[in-house]
Motif scaffolding. Sequence first.
Motif, PDB file in Angstrom:
ATOM      1  N   MET A   1       0.831  -1.208   0.000  1.00  0.00           N
ATOM      2  CA  MET A   1       0.000   0.000   0.000  1.00  0.00           C
ATOM      3  C   MET A   1       0.869   1.262   0.000  1.00  0.00           C
ATOM      4  O   MET A   1       0.528   2.261  -0.615  1.00  0.00           O
TER       5      MET A   1
ATOM      6  N   GLY B   1       0.517   4.155  -2.659  1.00  0.00           N
ATOM      7  CA  GLY B   1       0.360   5.556  -2.264  1.00  0.00           C
ATOM      8  C   GLY B   1       1.532   6.392  -2.740  1.00  0.00           C
ATOM      9  O   GLY B   1       1.364   7.562  -3.108  1.00  0.00           O
TER      10      GLY B   1
ATOM     11  N   LEU C   1      -6.720   9.541  -3.520  1.00  0.00           N
ATOM     12  CA  LEU C   1      -6.262   8.167  -3.276  1.00  0.00           C
ATOM     13  C   LEU C   1      -4.930   8.168  -2.545  1.00  0.00           C
ATOM     14  O   LEU C   1      -4.690   7.333  -1.669  1.00  0.00           O
TER      15      LEU C   1
ATOM     16  N   ILE D   1      -5.064   6.194   0.935  1.00  0.00           N
ATOM     17  CA  ILE D   1      -4.238   4.990   1.050  1.00  0.00           C
ATOM     18  C   ILE D   1      -3.179   5.174   2.124  1.00  0.00           C
ATOM     19  O   ILE D   1      -2.979   4.308   2.984  1.00  0.00           O
TER      20      ILE D   1
ATOM     21  N   LEU E   1      -4.566   2.887   4.957  1.00  0.00           N
ATOM     22  CA  LEU E   1      -4.037   1.569   4.616  1.00  0.00           C
ATOM     23  C   LEU E   1      -2.553   1.421   4.903  1.00  0.00           C
ATOM     24  O   LEU E   1      -2.033   0.322   4.939  1.00  0.00           O
TER      25      LEU E   1
ATOM     26  N   ALA F   1      -8.952  -3.359   2.360  1.00  0.00           N
ATOM     27  CA  ALA F   1      -8.038  -2.996   1.268  1.00  0.00           C
ATOM     28  C   ALA F   1      -8.655  -3.348  -0.084  1.00  0.00           C
ATOM     29  O   ALA F   1      -8.587  -2.565  -1.037  1.00  0.00           O
TER      30      ALA F   1
END
Lengths: 313, 548
Positions: free
Chosen positions: B51, B55, B85, B89, B93, B134
């Motif tokens: 992740m 990102g 995003l 993220i 995440l 996720a």
Amino acid sequence: MDSLKHWMLGPQGSAYANDVDVLYMFLVWLSVFFFALIVFLTVYFAWKYRRRKEGVLTPNISHNLALELLWSIIPLIIVMGIFFWGFNDYVRASVPPNDAIEIHVTGKKWLWAFEYPDGTRTIGNLHVPVNRPVKLILTSEDVLHDFYIPSMRQKTDVIPGRFVDLTFTPTVAGRHQVFCAEYCGKSHSDMMANLFVDSPEVYEKWLIEGDPELQTMPPVEVGKMVYENKGCNSCHSIDGSKNTGPSFKGLYGRVEKFTDGTSITVDDNYIVESINNPQAKIVTGYEPVMPTFQGLLRIPEMRGIIAYIKELK
Amino acid sequence: MADIITTPHISGHADHHDVDYLHDGKGLKSWLTTVDHKRIGVMYLWSILFMFFLGGVFAMMIRLELLTPKETIMSAETYNKVFTLHGAIMVFLFIIPSVPAALANFVMPLMLGAKDVAFPKLNLFSWYIYMAGAFIAVAAMVTGGVDTGWTFYTPYSTTTDGSVALMTFAAFVLGFSSILTGVNFIATIHKLRAPGMGWFDMPLFCWGIYATALIQVLATPVLAITLLLLLMERSFGIGIFDPKLGGDPVLFQHFFWFYSHPAVYIMILPGMAIVSEIIPTFSQKTIFGYRAIAFSSVAIALVSFIVWGHHMFTSGQSQLASAIFSFITFFVAVPSAIKTFNWIVTMYKGSVAFNAPMLYALSFLLLFGIGGLTGIFLGAVSVDIHLHDTYFVVAHFHYVMMGSTVIAFLGGLHYWWPKMFGRMYSEPAARVACALVFIGFNATFLPQFVLGSRGMPRRYYNYLPEFQALHQASTVGSWILGLGFLIMAGYLFASLRKKMDAPANPWHSRTLEWQTSSPPITHNFHEIPAVGGGPYDYYRPVGNGRNA
């Protein structure tokens, strides 16, 4: 020192802007001092006590109450001082004087509209007289926006269904930049406006006659100015590319098909209708998102935009 | 731990318990059904690193787009989705689960001398919930994306197109993973400390994770409620936040920051916790002010709940509210200052080695210094009104989130890598990567302070020409940063292809996780360790001659 301040903060437009800058620069030097202290101690201890031999035992220095109180209380005193300084300036700047000019501001995707005490309305350009307090009363027609005048060091969120104020007293004549500072979608970064700070005479004259250029300019140029200043350009291209709305290029005389199945050849009256009542006919392939501009264009401006569209073949 | 008073064999162990945890069971199934905290930690680690990569790619795209005003590589709509995003993220995440769910999951039970966490199955369940969240987030990305910003401010988020509902649901699901991990760790710290280990004999890492877990358990439900209300408004038109339906958009911001400000400390406290381990180890020195550091973690956790309004000075909240929130906010400065000086002074009369983890810890001290000091600007109401929603804020929170938390995470990753995988990475390569990350990070974000104070608003696709030079400096910085991460990925992966070569305790640390083999056996220790003495007793010989 002043050039550093100017480089960091940009031009000032009011006495209050200078108050904010003084605190800002105080914080800069305070931070430089503490950062230098951190760097110095870190580098000095790390290097002075670098490992020269493996497996040594080190002294057991577990704590030191006096030192720890010192570096708790000194920061506490400093930040309390900063709190009162910042709070005091904030309160002073938020209370509008009684003689403030009240101007209504409406934010909508993606333009700023202004309404003056005498009923004058403009889009994209805000005129105010120099050295008089101004109280903006702001609201939004759709989502959150934020009216931000960097040179006045002032901003406020603009909220649908609510009125908020923003007060400033401009002391520097000329053009100042206005941004939208609350994210509002596709053309958020183009949702700008000009703040013109005029001498009182120029301001009074402007309220009656509108922008002086309107009187003498050829209509096509008036139209181009309207296109750029009133927000047409955030949705309508002039090079034929597809945007939120149909391109102006080759628009005049074209046959447009509408979502209700009808169609029309674009002429002066269709353009006027589309500006005043944009939801009346929706061109197929586009969303009905354009706000109305009813009452926001002076007659020479309306003529100008028609002439401009005619020119874009 | 200096004194592991080895108790006589409590019980005999079956042979397979002497196998290290990586080789105890083969194949994907043995991993997907494991309840071993170390394996779950490793599964979390690979998940969050993926992740982080995703990102990071979005971050590089943002910087590349901002190389020039107007369109550089993508349209405005795409840009708005990309920055959303990137934020969503990185926050939900990567950073939030990074230290607690990945690193602490692995090392905290070891540090406590425990065999596992209190609820091993719940631990595995948390990972599955994380993965579900996720996948939902990835589904939201590929089915239209989201362009609301990671903050989901209403009424934009309830009216825009795209997969907002799906992304909101993903954050909702991820919250449960976070809560369950928090519950698990609180129980573990309360109940599973080794015999003889009092609260103040725990490594400070555990204190930091404990404070974090408290916030996770208490604050995350508020996010769940907020996102549920948002979903109900968006999907069923129930008026809560949208004024057109009789709602209040500012209410959303109160709800959102009531969680998301504490979440800032969910992100930074574990970073501080790691630094509190690395500095004593690489200075071979008792930590200075153990109790002050422990209590300041808890103090930060408590204060974090009553400062959310400092995100809202321009939101239209009352001036009295702004004044109160500004006042309380400044109290965060005190525990932060205490920690910073205590870490620095720990090196005094120590024996300081400059291995990669320590270089990250030293970088942390400088970058957290900048992140903390620029926070003072934003706490002062008058200055904040000017700086709010500009690049100054962007720079400030990147210094805290990335310059502090992520740098500390990287320090922890390098510190515990030999323990987790039994292999040493290339030290020279690690130093080069650390230097590049440090230089690249500063080159990326220092110019953004000036952009912001000059008035450049954030979340801008297009910008005025006068801002271009600073934007370009920032973009070039991001390339240096990216190069640092590429090198890091290179030598870390390379180390995994080697034979296991890490000694049990390569850094000569005194905490318990280093008193077992690298990688540890499945049950962590051959005998349950009994503890006498503190975790940082570098002033006396190892174990007083009792153990190695």
